[in-house]
Write a protein that holds these residues in place. Structure first.
Motif, PDB file in Angstrom:
ATOM      1  N   LEU A   1       0.827  -1.200   0.000  1.00 45.35           N
ATOM      2  CA  LEU A   1       0.000   0.000   0.000  1.00 45.35           C
ATOM      3  C   LEU A   1       0.867   1.259   0.000  1.00 45.35           C
ATOM      4  N   GLY A   2       1.955   1.222   0.768  1.00 47.76           N
ATOM      5  CA  GLY A   2       2.862   2.364   0.783  1.00 47.76           C
ATOM      6  C   GLY A   2       3.571   2.559  -0.547  1.00 47.76           C
ATOM      7  N   LEU A   3       3.928   1.459  -1.216  1.00 52.92           N
ATOM      8  CA  LEU A   3       4.606   1.572  -2.503  1.00 52.92           C
ATOM      9  C   LEU A   3       3.704   2.173  -3.569  1.00 52.92           C
ATOM     10  N   LEU A   4       2.384   1.972  -3.437  1.00 52.89           N
ATOM     11  CA  LEU A   4       1.461   2.565  -4.405  1.00 52.89           C
ATOM     12  C   LEU A   4       1.570   4.087  -4.428  1.00 52.89           C
ATOM     13  N   ALA A   5       1.910   4.666  -3.286  1.00 53.96           N
ATOM     14  CA  ALA A   5       2.086   6.120  -3.225  1.00 53.96           C
ATOM     15  C   ALA A   5       3.543   6.522  -3.385  1.00 53.96           C
ATOM     16  N   ALA A   6       4.468   5.700  -2.852  1.00 55.85           N
ATOM     17  CA  ALA A   6       5.878   6.088  -2.842  1.00 55.85           C
ATOM     18  C   ALA A   6       6.487   6.088  -4.246  1.00 55.85           C
ATOM     19  N   LEU A   7       6.194   5.072  -5.051  1.00 55.48           N
ATOM     20  CA  LEU A   7       6.813   4.984  -6.372  1.00 55.48           C
ATOM     21  C   LEU A   7       6.382   6.126  -7.303  1.00 55.48           C
ATOM     22  N   PRO A   8       5.072   6.423  -7.444  1.00 59.87           N
ATOM     23  CA  PRO A   8       4.701   7.591  -8.272  1.00 59.87           C
ATOM     24  C   PRO A   8       5.260   8.899  -7.716  1.00 59.87           C
ATOM     25  N   PHE A   9       5.302   9.015  -6.387  1.00 59.68           N
ATOM     26  CA  PHE A   9       5.833  10.228  -5.784  1.00 59.68           C
ATOM     27  C   PHE A   9       7.320  10.384  -6.114  1.00 59.68           C
ATOM     28  N   TYR A  10       8.062   9.295  -6.057  1.00 60.70           N
ATOM     29  CA  TYR A  10       9.486   9.343  -6.387  1.00 60.70           C
ATOM     30  C   TYR A  10       9.700   9.714  -7.850  1.00 60.70           C
ATOM     31  N   ASN A  11       8.927   9.094  -8.748  1.00 56.82           N
ATOM     32  CA  ASN A  11       9.077   9.398 -10.170  1.00 56.82           C
ATOM     33  C   ASN A  11       8.737  10.849 -10.473  1.00 56.82           C
ATOM     34  N   THR A  12       7.712  11.386  -9.797  1.00 56.84           N
ATOM     35  CA  THR A  12       7.347  12.788 -10.001  1.00 56.84           C
ATOM     36  C   THR A  12       8.437  13.719  -9.488  1.00 56.84           C
ATOM     37  N   LEU A  13       8.964  13.423  -8.298  1.00 59.97           N
ATOM     38  CA  LEU A  13      10.051  14.247  -7.758  1.00 59.97           C
ATOM     39  C   LEU A  13      11.277  14.212  -8.672  1.00 59.97           C
ATOM     40  N   LYS A  14      11.565  13.038  -9.205  1.00 60.30           N
ATOM     41  CA  LYS A  14      12.733  12.909 -10.085  1.00 60.30           C
ATOM     42  C   LYS A  14      12.545  13.700 -11.375  1.00 60.30           C
ATOM     43  N   ALA A  15      11.311  13.759 -11.854  1.00 68.92           N
ATOM     44  CA  ALA A  15      11.047  14.517 -13.077  1.00 68.92           C
ATOM     45  C   ALA A  15      11.002  16.019 -12.822  1.00 68.92           C
ATOM     46  N   GLU A  16      10.592  16.422 -11.622  1.00 73.94           N
ATOM     47  CA  GLU A  16      10.414  17.841 -11.329  1.00 73.94           C
ATOM     48  C   GLU A  16      11.648  18.511 -10.742  1.00 73.94           C
ATOM     49  N   ASP A  17      12.591  17.736 -10.218  1.00 72.29           N
ATOM     50  CA  ASP A  17      13.744  18.386  -9.569  1.00 72.29           C
ATOM     51  C   ASP A  17      14.725  19.002 -10.547  1.00 72.29           C
ATOM     52  N   GLU A  18      14.660  18.559 -11.838  1.00 71.70           N
ATOM     53  CA  GLU A  18      15.503  19.127 -12.894  1.00 71.70           C
ATOM     54  C   GLU A  18      16.986  19.062 -12.512  1.00 71.70           C
ATOM     55  N   ASP A  19      17.369  17.921 -11.927  1.00 72.17           N
ATOM     56  CA  ASP A  19      18.763  17.673 -11.534  1.00 72.17           C
ATOM     57  C   ASP A  19      19.303  18.720 -10.562  1.00 72.17           C
ATOM     58  N   SER A  20      18.421  19.299  -9.784  1.00 74.99           N
ATOM     59  CA  SER A  20      18.845  20.289  -8.799  1.00 74.99           C
ATOM     60  C   SER A  20      19.515  19.596  -7.612  1.00 74.99           C
ATOM     61  N   LEU A  21      20.575  20.233  -7.073  1.00 76.15           N
ATOM     62  CA  LEU A  21      21.272  19.698  -5.907  1.00 76.15           C
ATOM     63  C   LEU A  21      20.691  20.217  -4.599  1.00 76.15           C
ATOM     64  N   ALA A  22      19.648  21.028  -4.695  1.00 78.94           N
ATOM     65  CA  ALA A  22      19.069  21.604  -3.475  1.00 78.94           C
ATOM     66  C   ALA A  22      18.456  20.534  -2.581  1.00 78.94           C
ATOM     67  N   PHE A  23      17.951  19.447  -3.181  1.00 78.70           N
ATOM     68  CA  PHE A  23      17.312  18.410  -2.380  1.00 78.70           C
ATOM     69  C   PHE A  23      18.300  17.683  -1.474  1.00 78.70           C
ATOM     70  N   LEU A  24      19.597  17.756  -1.797  1.00 76.26           N
ATOM     71  CA  LEU A  24      20.587  17.117  -0.934  1.00 76.26           C
ATOM     72  C   LEU A  24      20.625  17.772   0.436  1.00 76.26           C
ATOM     73  N   ASN A  25      20.180  19.025   0.511  1.00 78.17           N
ATOM     74  CA  ASN A  25      20.141  19.700   1.816  1.00 78.17           C
ATOM     75  C   ASN A  25      19.136  19.059   2.764  1.00 78.17           C
ATOM     76  N   LEU A  26      18.137  18.360   2.204  1.00 83.47           N
ATOM     77  CA  LEU A  26      17.118  17.735   3.037  1.00 83.47           C
ATOM     78  C   LEU A  26      17.637  16.491   3.749  1.00 83.47           C
ATOM     79  N   LEU A  27      18.784  15.966   3.317  1.00 83.49           N
ATOM     80  CA  LEU A  27      19.345  14.801   3.993  1.00 83.49           C
ATOM     81  C   LEU A  27      19.807  15.131   5.406  1.00 83.49           C
ATOM     82  N   ASP A  28      20.196  16.371   5.625  1.00 82.96           N
ATOM     83  CA  ASP A  28      20.633  16.789   6.955  1.00 82.96           C
ATOM     84  C   ASP A  28      19.477  17.227   7.835  1.00 82.96           C
ATOM     85  N   GLY A  29      18.266  17.303   7.284  1.00 82.63           N
ATOM     86  CA  GLY A  29      17.104  17.759   8.046  1.00 82.63           C
ATOM     87  C   GLY A  29      16.173  18.555   7.140  1.00 82.63           C
ATOM     88  N   PHE A  30      15.002  18.846   7.660  1.00 82.45           N
ATOM     89  CA  PHE A  30      14.001  19.550   6.866  1.00 82.45           C
ATOM     90  C   PHE A  30      14.430  20.998   6.639  1.00 82.45           C
TER      91      PHE A  30
END
Length: 318
Positions: free
Chosen positions: A28-57
């Protein structure tokens, strides 16, 4: 503690049941996680800003992303909300199978019997959920409305700290009322299962009298499970603070920790309902009914070539 330890022993012997619930929850979680991941990957445009979220919100990264890609994310948020409703319905669906497992603790886990019990009782538990929700809105809503009115009347006389403690007081009253009603709902499930009760209002009323007459054995144990669940989340947050996800090994470690938490929550759910079943059997019911619960037969038939042993006594079926 006898009911608690007895139900824990039966829960530990029901590993297949817990793995089954965990597997369905994971899918059930994968039904939401996989489309969400694919959308984020398409929308981030190879931005490195998301790496900042690894250290916290980081709210700046989040707000910038939502400002640019809100149209793509909103449908996924809606899917997540509907999956939350589906998860709630699945919990109601699994309740009958869990109770069936605790009614036959000595036998091995039978998947066919589990699904039969789930299907047989889901209609009753859906009606019971409606009754429980009605009492939650009425009982819990009273404290929320009362707290709001008291806060408005005392807003000119109390400081912000005073208004905060008024809010805390009424929230605690709301939480106690809500958890008491949810506890009664669990015992109503057990009553409907054991006594073959079909009337949700009558089952909730009988379970309410049972819980109030034995508050320590019922509501007290219910709060122990709440504290155990809160403790599991506390341990998870401590591990999350200690392990900074900066590379694939640390990400993999946190993924394993998260899945362990989900598995533990599935086991806690089984243990909690199994404890209610065990406690119910040891208490004096307010108005015991005499109708037996339906007996589910294994999903197989005897081979026509197999003949009964003439040396063994034959039993008749009513």
């Amino acid at each position: 503690m006898n009911a608690l330890t007895s139900s824990l022993r039966h829960t530990r012997s029901s590993g297949q049941l817990i793995w089954l619930i965990y597997g369905v929850t994971l899918m059930l979680g994968l039904l939401a996680a996989l489309p969400f991941y694919n959308t984020l990957k398409a929308e981030d445009e190879d931005s490195l800003a998301f790496l900042n979220l690894l250290d916290g919100f980081d709210y700046t990264v989040y707000s910038d992303f939502m400002h640019r890609s809100e149209r793509a994310i909103d449908p996924l948020m809606s899917v997540g909300r509907w999956l939350g409703v589906l998860y709630l319905l699945l919990n109601l669906f699994f309740a009958g199978g869990i109770l069936m497992r605790f009614s036959q603790p000595r036998g091995s886990f039978n998947t066919g019997l589990f699904w039969q019990a789930c299907s047989h009782y889901v209609g009753r538990f859906l009606r019971l959920f409606g009754v429980t929700l009605l009492f939650l809105l009425a009982g819990g809503g009273i404290w929320l409305v009362a707290g709001t009115l008291v806060g408005v009347m005392l807003s000119d006389e109390l400081t912000e700290r005073g208004l905060f403690w008024v809010g805390v007081l009424f929230f605690v009253l709301f939480a106690l009322t809500a958890t008491l009603l949810l506890c009664i709902g669990d015992y109503a499930k057990v009553l409907m299962f054991r006594e073959d009760e079909r009337n949700a209002f009558r089952a909730f009323g009988q379970a309410g009298r049972l819980v109030l007459q034995n508050i320590r054995q019922t509501y007290g144990l219910y709060w122990r499970f709440i504290l155990i669940g809160a403790g599991l989340f506390g341990i998870y947050f401590l591990i999350d603070e200690a392990i900074v996800m900066k590379n694939w090994p640390t990400i993999l470690i946190m993924f394993v920790v998260q899945q362990a938490l989900i598995f533990a929550r599935a086991g806690l759910k089984v243990w909690s309902l199994g404890t209610a079943y065990t406690v119910y059997a040891t208490l004096l019911k307010p108005t015991p009914l005499t109708r037996p619960a339906p007996v589910f037969e294994p999903l197989y038939t005897q081979s026509p070539a197999t003949e009964p042993n003439k040396d063994e006594p034959q039993s008749s079926v009513d």
